[in-house]
Design a protein around this motif. Structure first.
Motif: not given
Length: 283
Positions: A23, A19, A260, A257
């Motif tokens: 993100f 991430w 991402v 997850d």
């Protein structure tokens, strides 16, 4: 329970290296990742508690990093669910609740108990375990005081204002789809988790409690695939039904997850439901 039902949407965990720089903005320090995420979703599922007992100072730090109206769900320890397989669980439960869960205060949401795929439905075993579960913070405090020396560090047993504690059960053995299992969960007011697992484990949508708990692990590739616009639209319809027609609180956590996808999917789903999850200090 609150008079007005609510919808909470977030991710399962937040400490994921992939991430970072995607993100999470480049250069964001790790200790600020929860703070960043909690301004873009309105809930998160703490999953580090599944792997090991945490400490009160960690729970308190998480409390302080999140906005006032944020909610944390907490995943129960695998020592209880996978190693002990719910047997003789009282002391282990005491250690879990003494580890700092109550330090989340008014931000504490449901407790998630995830069972291993090999654990079949056993009414007697489940009833014994459910009867041990504290249903409010006062009961959790009393249970936490019975912890043993396996708890590392200081125990946190302050109940604060007495508030309800909800519980959800994620099952992975097909025997739990039986009517007897659903009936028991309804009697015990335990939410049967609606788990989307790309067909790997049972998918059951029975509503068994005053809240609905959803875990979206990926509908095509487990833990990896993102949800299409159509798929998110279908989930939005389900959530509206549970919330608007059945008047249930709904908690939804994306666990896809790996690539991402989770945070973006959470934000997109909230948008389809007309939920503004931007924290006031970020607007």
């Amino acid at each position: 329970m609150p008079d007005v039902t609510e919808i909470r949407i977030g991710t399962s965990g937040w400490l994921y290296p992939p991430w970072r720089g995607t993100f999470y903005p480049k250069g964001l320090v790790h200790r600020q990742e929860l703070e960043y995420l909690s301004r873009r979703v309105n809930s998160v599922e703490i999953n580090g508690s599944f792997y090991s007992l945490q400490r009160p100072e960690r729970y308190r730090a998480w409390f302080e990093q999140a906005p006032e109206d944020f909610v944390f769900s907490v995943k129960g320890g695998r020592f209880i669910t996978h190693l002990k397989q719910l047997r003789d669980a009282e002391t282990a439960l005491a250690n879990f609740f003494a580890s700092g869960v109550l330090a989340l205060g008014n931000k504490l949401g449901p407790i998630l108990w995830q069972l291993p795929p090999t654990l079949k439905f056993d009414a007697e075993r489940l009833t014994t375990f459910f009867d041990l579960l504290p249903r409010n913070t006062r009961a959790a405090s009393n249970l936490a005081k019975r912890h043993d020396e396996k708890l590392k560090g200081d125990a946190y047993t302050k109940p604060g204002t007495t508030r309800p504690i909800r519980h959800a059960l994620e099952v992975r053995h097909p025997s739990f789809a039986a009517e007897e299992a659903v009936k028991l969960l309804k009697q015990q007011d335990i939410a049967l988790v609606v788990a989307d697992t790309a067909g790997k484990w049972p998918f059951v949508e029975e509503v068994t409690s005053d809240h609905v708990y959803v875990r979206l692990h990926g509908d095509v590739e487990l833990y990896a695939s993102g949800y299409s616009d159509e798929a998110l639209g279908n989930w939005a319809k389900k959530i509206r039904h549970w919330h608007d027609e059945l008047h249930k609180d709904v908690y939804v956590y994306f666990d896809n997850d790996m690539k991402v996808k989770a945070p973006g999917d959470a934000i997109s789903l909230a948008g389809k439901l007309g939920i503004d999850m931007t924290s006031p200090d970020e607007s």
